[in-house]
Each structure stands twice: as C-alpha cells, then as structure tokens.
Write a protein that holds these residues in place. Structure first.
Motif, PDB file in Angstrom:
ATOM      1  N   PRO A  33     -88.836  80.125 -31.160  1.00  0.00           N
ATOM      2  CA  PRO A  33     -87.691  79.260 -30.843  1.00  0.00           C
ATOM      3  C   PRO A  33     -86.516  79.584 -31.763  1.00  0.00           C
ATOM      4  CG  PRO A  33     -89.717  77.978 -31.032  1.00  0.00           C
ATOM      5  CD  PRO A  33     -90.018  79.348 -31.570  1.00  0.00           C
ATOM      6  N   GLU A  34     -85.291  79.562 -31.215  1.00  0.00           N
ATOM      7  CA  GLU A  34     -84.101  79.910 -31.984  1.00  0.00           C
ATOM      8  C   GLU A  34     -83.149  78.743 -32.191  1.00  0.00           C
ATOM      9  OE1 GLU A  34     -83.401  82.701 -33.439  1.00  0.00           O
ATOM     10  OE2 GLU A  34     -84.814  84.119 -32.580  1.00  0.00           O
ATOM     11  N   ASP A  35     -83.084  77.809 -31.240  1.00  0.00           N
ATOM     12  CA  ASP A  35     -82.087  76.733 -31.329  1.00  0.00           C
ATOM     13  C   ASP A  35     -82.507  75.594 -30.415  1.00  0.00           C
ATOM     14  OD1 ASP A  35     -79.797  75.454 -32.187  1.00  0.00           O
ATOM     15  OD2 ASP A  35     -78.429  76.567 -30.883  1.00  0.00           O
ATOM     16  N   ALA A  36     -81.942  74.408 -30.655  1.00  0.00           N
ATOM     17  CA  ALA A  36     -82.258  73.222 -29.855  1.00  0.00           C
ATOM     18  C   ALA A  36     -80.993  72.411 -29.620  1.00  0.00           C
ATOM     19  CB  ALA A  36     -83.311  72.369 -30.564  1.00  0.00           C
ATOM     20  N   SER A  37     -80.933  71.730 -28.488  1.00  0.00           N
ATOM     21  CA  SER A  37     -79.822  70.836 -28.202  1.00  0.00           C
ATOM     22  C   SER A  37     -79.880  69.631 -29.137  1.00  0.00           C
ATOM     23  CB  SER A  37     -79.862  70.381 -26.744  1.00  0.00           C
ATOM     24  OG  SER A  37     -81.053  69.640 -26.486  1.00  0.00           O
ATOM     25  N   SER A  38     -78.836  68.830 -29.136  1.00  0.00           N
ATOM     26  CA  SER A  38     -78.788  67.694 -30.064  1.00  0.00           C
ATOM     27  C   SER A  38     -79.951  66.739 -29.873  1.00  0.00           C
ATOM     28  CB  SER A  38     -77.458  66.940 -29.897  1.00  0.00           C
ATOM     29  OG  SER A  38     -76.378  67.713 -30.373  1.00  0.00           O
ATOM     30  N   ASP A  39     -80.251  66.397 -28.615  1.00  0.00           N
ATOM     31  CA  ASP A  39     -81.331  65.439 -28.379  1.00  0.00           C
ATOM     32  C   ASP A  39     -82.689  66.108 -28.235  1.00  0.00           C
ATOM     33  OD1 ASP A  39     -81.200  66.602 -25.878  1.00  0.00           O
ATOM     34  OD2 ASP A  39     -80.706  64.761 -24.808  1.00  0.00           O
ATOM     35  N   GLY A  40     -82.729  67.448 -28.275  1.00  0.00           N
ATOM     36  CA  GLY A  40     -83.986  68.170 -28.214  1.00  0.00           C
ATOM     37  C   GLY A  40     -84.556  68.363 -26.829  1.00  0.00           C
ATOM     38  N   HIS A  41     -83.801  68.008 -25.788  1.00  0.00           N
ATOM     39  CA  HIS A  41     -84.387  68.171 -24.454  1.00  0.00           C
ATOM     40  C   HIS A  41     -84.319  69.612 -23.963  1.00  0.00           C
ATOM     41  CE1 HIS A  41     -80.305  68.144 -22.650  1.00  0.00           C
ATOM     42  NE2 HIS A  41     -80.877  68.558 -21.539  1.00  0.00           N
ATOM     43  N   VAL A  42     -83.524  70.467 -24.637  1.00  0.00           N
ATOM     44  CA  VAL A  42     -83.504  71.898 -24.337  1.00  0.00           C
ATOM     45  C   VAL A  42     -83.703  72.675 -25.631  1.00  0.00           C
ATOM     46  CG1 VAL A  42     -82.160  73.849 -23.473  1.00  0.00           C
ATOM     47  CG2 VAL A  42     -82.008  71.639 -22.328  1.00  0.00           C
ATOM     48  N   VAL A  43     -84.655  73.596 -25.603  1.00  0.00           N
ATOM     49  CA  VAL A  43     -84.941  74.489 -26.726  1.00  0.00           C
ATOM     50  C   VAL A  43     -84.922  75.913 -26.186  1.00  0.00           C
ATOM     51  CG1 VAL A  43     -86.584  75.105 -28.547  1.00  0.00           C
ATOM     52  CG2 VAL A  43     -86.408  72.717 -27.779  1.00  0.00           C
ATOM     53  N   VAL A  44     -84.313  76.840 -26.927  1.00  0.00           N
ATOM     54  CA  VAL A  44     -84.255  78.228 -26.461  1.00  0.00           C
ATOM     55  C   VAL A  44     -84.858  79.145 -27.514  1.00  0.00           C
ATOM     56  CG1 VAL A  44     -82.237  77.828 -25.019  1.00  0.00           C
ATOM     57  CG2 VAL A  44     -81.923  78.616 -27.381  1.00  0.00           C
ATOM     58  N   GLY A  45     -85.325  80.307 -27.050  1.00  0.00           N
ATOM     59  CA  GLY A  45     -85.923  81.273 -27.952  1.00  0.00           C
ATOM     60  C   GLY A  45     -86.241  82.565 -27.239  1.00  0.00           C
ATOM     61  N   ALA A 104     -82.038  84.907 -26.105  1.00  0.00           N
ATOM     62  CA  ALA A 104     -81.314  83.642 -26.168  1.00  0.00           C
ATOM     63  C   ALA A 104     -81.048  83.343 -27.631  1.00  0.00           C
ATOM     64  CB  ALA A 104     -82.135  82.523 -25.525  1.00  0.00           C
ATOM     65  N   GLN A 105     -79.781  83.196 -27.993  1.00  0.00           N
ATOM     66  CA  GLN A 105     -79.402  83.016 -29.392  1.00  0.00           C
ATOM     67  C   GLN A 105     -79.057  81.579 -29.746  1.00  0.00           C
ATOM     68  OE1 GLN A 105     -79.569  85.601 -31.629  1.00  0.00           O
ATOM     69  NE2 GLN A 105     -80.443  86.732 -29.923  1.00  0.00           N
ATOM     70  N   GLY A 106     -78.474  80.839 -28.820  1.00  0.00           N
ATOM     71  CA  GLY A 106     -78.047  79.482 -29.132  1.00  0.00           C
ATOM     72  C   GLY A 106     -77.912  78.644 -27.886  1.00  0.00           C
ATOM     73  N   VAL A 107     -77.981  77.320 -28.053  1.00  0.00           N
ATOM     74  CA  VAL A 107     -77.815  76.381 -26.955  1.00  0.00           C
ATOM     75  C   VAL A 107     -76.760  75.358 -27.354  1.00  0.00           C
ATOM     76  CG1 VAL A 107     -79.684  74.884 -27.777  1.00  0.00           C
ATOM     77  CG2 VAL A 107     -79.024  74.809 -25.364  1.00  0.00           C
ATOM     78  N   SER A 108     -75.980  74.901 -26.392  1.00  0.00           N
ATOM     79  CA  SER A 108     -74.951  73.915 -26.681  1.00  0.00           C
ATOM     80  C   SER A 108     -75.575  72.587 -27.088  1.00  0.00           C
ATOM     81  CB  SER A 108     -74.050  73.713 -25.466  1.00  0.00           C
ATOM     82  OG  SER A 108     -74.782  73.195 -24.361  1.00  0.00           O
ATOM     83  N   ALA A 109     -74.801  71.760 -27.779  1.00  0.00           N
ATOM     84  CA  ALA A 109     -75.296  70.442 -28.194  1.00  0.00           C
ATOM     85  C   ALA A 109     -75.759  69.627 -27.004  1.00  0.00           C
ATOM     86  CB  ALA A 109     -74.201  69.708 -28.967  1.00  0.00           C
ATOM     87  N   SER A 110     -75.105  69.822 -25.851  1.00  0.00           N
ATOM     88  CA  SER A 110     -75.446  69.076 -24.635  1.00  0.00           C
ATOM     89  C   SER A 110     -76.692  69.610 -23.946  1.00  0.00           C
ATOM     90  CB  SER A 110     -74.277  69.148 -23.650  1.00  0.00           C
ATOM     91  OG  SER A 110     -74.061  70.490 -23.231  1.00  0.00           O
ATOM     92  N   GLY A 111     -77.067  70.867 -24.248  1.00  0.00           N
ATOM     93  CA  GLY A 111     -78.199  71.509 -23.585  1.00  0.00           C
ATOM     94  C   GLY A 111     -77.850  72.173 -22.271  1.00  0.00           C
ATOM     95  N   GLU A 112     -76.595  72.103 -21.856  1.00  0.00           N
ATOM     96  CA  GLU A 112     -76.189  72.638 -20.556  1.00  0.00           C
ATOM     97  C   GLU A 112     -76.014  74.152 -20.584  1.00  0.00           C
ATOM     98  OE1 GLU A 112     -72.616  71.905 -17.233  1.00  0.00           O
ATOM     99  OE2 GLU A 112     -72.649  70.794 -19.133  1.00  0.00           O
ATOM    100  N   TYR A 113     -75.575  74.688 -21.721  1.00  0.00           N
ATOM    101  CA  TYR A 113     -75.250  76.113 -21.820  1.00  0.00           C
ATOM    102  C   TYR A 113     -76.142  76.805 -22.849  1.00  0.00           C
ATOM    103  CZ  TYR A 113     -70.887  74.730 -19.474  1.00  0.00           C
ATOM    104  OH  TYR A 113     -69.972  74.236 -18.604  1.00  0.00           O
ATOM    105  N   VAL A 114     -76.455  78.079 -22.567  1.00  0.00           N
ATOM    106  CA  VAL A 114     -77.223  78.912 -23.484  1.00  0.00           C
ATOM    107  C   VAL A 114     -76.468  80.216 -23.680  1.00  0.00           C
ATOM    108  CG1 VAL A 114     -79.394  80.140 -23.880  1.00  0.00           C
ATOM    109  CG2 VAL A 114     -79.412  77.910 -22.732  1.00  0.00           C
ATOM    110  N   ALA A 115     -76.364  80.676 -24.925  1.00  0.00           N
ATOM    111  CA  ALA A 115     -75.695  81.940 -25.237  1.00  0.00           C
ATOM    112  C   ALA A 115     -76.721  82.995 -25.601  1.00  0.00           C
ATOM    113  CB  ALA A 115     -74.720  81.749 -26.395  1.00  0.00           C
ATOM    114  N   GLY A 116     -76.433  84.246 -25.215  1.00  0.00           N
ATOM    115  CA  GLY A 116     -77.354  85.322 -25.555  1.00  0.00           C
ATOM    116  C   GLY A 116     -76.904  86.647 -25.000  1.00  0.00           C
TER     117      GLY A 116
END
Length: 363
Positions: free
Chosen positions: A330-342, A55-67
């Motif tokens: 951890p690699e990235d977090a959404s704007s409000d921090g409710h989703v973190v990916v790594g 998992a490389q990145g998450v959208s600002a909204s936390g809905e989408y994850v790229a990887g």
C-alpha cells in the motif's frame, strides 16, 4: 498477535509546538478517542492498470488516483518508459503527450500526487540526461513547474487540496536539493527553508512540508512550516537517546506515521508503536508500514510482503487477488480510509514488474 517491545518518548516537537511530555511512557493509543478509527469490515480489490503500472497517491476524497502506466520492455529490466495517469473512480486518463508539449525533453513521467479537484503533479525523466523536471496537470492541460533562479532540476511530488504543490529543487552551484513549494497560481517554485539535501516525504493540509535528511547514516526528520520555520522531529527512548533510525514522516490530516511510530499531531498524544511495524521480544520487526489515513489506521506489508491494515490493536489482511507476486505494498490512503492504493510487484528478480492496485473499503 506478537508481543510489542516497550518504547518511551521523552520529547517530540513539530513546527515549534511540543506535543509530548518528558518522561511519558509509551502505550497503545486510546482508540476510544474521537478521530481514531477501528478496523474496517472489509475491502474490495480493483486492479487499476490493464497493462503494467503504479499507483503513487490518492486524493483526500478518494475519487482520484495518481500514478503511471508502462509497457513491458525485456531489454530494460522489464520496465518501459512510464506515462503519467490519473484514474477517476477507477477509469484512467493518460496525458504523456500533454506533458511533452510543455517539457519536450521528457522521455518518461509519473504523476505522484493528486488532490480532490483532480489536479495532479509529477516528475519527468529526460531522454538526454539533462535533469528531472516537474509538471502540474489541471483541467486537461499540463504546465511545467520551474525552479527559481539559481536552481535547476525540480521534483514536485505532493499537492494539497488548495492546489499548493511541494517537492524539491536542486541548487545549481553544488547540486544540492532543497525544499520548495509551488503556489496554485504560479509555475515557479518558492524556497521554503529547512536543511539542505532533504527528501520531501509529505505535505500537511496546513502547508507544513515534511521530510528527512541523511538517510544512510543518522536520519533526521524535519517539519517546515509555511513561514519557513523548521523543526527537527525527534523520538527519544527512556534514556533520552534519539532513535536515529526513524525516518520518512508521512501525514494525513491530524495523524502522522514515521516507520514504526504513529501519533496525532493535533491532540498532543504521544507516538505509539503501531500494529504493523511492531517489534517482537527478540527485536525482530513484523512488517513495515508506508501509509496512514486521516483516522489513524496504518497500511503496509507483513514479513512475507502481503498487504495489511493496522487499527485498534489488530492487524487485518488486505486482499491480494490472483497471480504470483513478490510483494503487494500500500502507498497511500484517502482521508477517511475508504480508498487505499498501492502496487503489486510480480515476476522474478531479473524482470520484476508492478501492477497498480486500489482497495475500496467499508468505513
């Protein structure tokens, strides 16, 4: 908690706007300020990749994850060819064949960033060694992102919510990488200025491109505005000596992270030593942070490679799940921090593999 080593900042300039006063002593951020969040109540772990992946990145909204996902290949140090993936609410869509339709030489590909509309960008690695390529994936279709005339390889690594992508292109004459952006309605890069041989590390929601140069000798951090003005980001100690080990600037909303420092680029606050990458009295470092959310919480690993979050002067562990792992980063977090990916790194040194993780947190 470990004691923190005192640090001073004498000047810090980002895109031409001074945001620290000369001689101001560093202190922990005032967490009562609006926009600086306290620690969270708890986070739940989801393993995104059924097989191996990242998992490389998450959208600002936390809905989408790229990887990406890949198959285990014992003949290639454990890593097979990667395929780009976007997860939406934890459900994957793999689109390697669509990338190969527009970049036929692509042997493997990774989606590195995704915005709140689900549009992703990423890079490809060719089978014939002819150089990296880039793509945009939007509404089920892939488009090749090209370098301008006089440049060849392209690496699109970030995309913001208005659809602007950022990364680097390589100059044909001397094989030097320079910063570039791709407009939402264009497949050809525009050079944005700044220094040569830059590694682009982040894209602000105001279009500012961040990166650093000379990583192995004396790293220098840079901010390049949309109009092409570049400024070096400097952090100095009490004796006005530049801390030349600081690199890899990362931005999320108004908050910025660079190694052990965190600051708010909008309210003029000074950089502070954050909770994760803090120095003990003997100069040793407790861990390393690699992500920040739009509320100023930082995410990284402790000295044992276990994931944690730093906020409000405290460090909170993130769940790691079952299984043997070397590190969970951890690699990235959404704007409000409710989703973190790594990613979890598992296996021995000879055949370590990664598994994509997502933490859903109470905020």
């Amino acid at each position: 908690m470990h004691k923190k080593k005192a640090i001073w900042v004498s000047a810090l300039t980002v895109t031409g706007v001074a945001i620290a006063t000369a001689g101001v002593g560093m202190a922990w951020a005032d967490t009562s300020k609006p926009g600086h969040a306290s620690a969270k109540a708890g986070c739940e772990l989801t393993v995104l990749s059924d097989d191996l992946g990242s998992a490389q990145g998450v959208s600002a909204s936390g809905e989408y994850v790229a990887g990406s996902t890949y198959a285990y290949d014992p003949g290639n140090d454990g890593a097979g060819d990667s395929k780009p993936v976007v997860w939406r609410d934890g459900k994957p869509t793999e689109f390697m064949s669509k990338v190969q339709n527009v970049i036929p030489k692509a042997k493997s590909a990774v989606a590195g960033s995704v915005n709140s509309s689900g549009t992703a960008v990423g890079t490809t690695d060719p089978e014939d060694g002819s150089g990296y390529g880039s793509f945009r994936y939007q509404d089920g279709k892939a488009v090749a992102l090209k370098a301008p005339k006089g440049y060849e390889q392209s690496s699109a690594t970030f995309i913001d919510d208005d659809g602007t992508a950022a990364g680097t292109v390589t100059r044909s004459s001397d094989n030097v990488a320079v910063a570039a952006t791709w407009a939402p309605d264009s497949d050809t890069a525009t050079l944005v200025g700044g220094p040569d041989d830059i590694a682009v590390t982040s894209l602000g929601d105001d279009g500012t491109v961040y990166g650093y140069t000379d990583p192995y000798n004396s790293p220098k951090m840079w901010a390049i505005s949309k109009d092409g003005k570049s400024q070096q980001i400097e952090i100095k100690d009490a004796n006005s000596i530049v801390q030349d080990y600081v690199s890899f600037p990362v931005v999320n909303g108004d908050w910025m992270l660079a190694d052990e420092f965190r600051w708010n680029r909008a309210d003029g606050s000074e950089p502070t030593v954050h909770e994760i990458t803090a120095k003990n009295d003997d100069g040793s470092v407790t861990g390393k942070a690699s992500a920040i959310d739009g509320k100023g919480r930082v995410y990284g690993v402790d000295a044992d490679g276990k994931p944690e979050m730093g906020a409000d002067g405290e460090v909170t562990p993130l769940p790691v799940g079952d299984g043997d792992f070397k590190m969970v980063n951890p690699e990235d977090a959404s704007s409000d921090g409710h989703v973190v990916v790594g990613n979890a790194l598992r296996g021995d040194d000879e055949s370590a593999v990664t598994v994509a993780y997502m933490w859903t947190c109470e905020v």
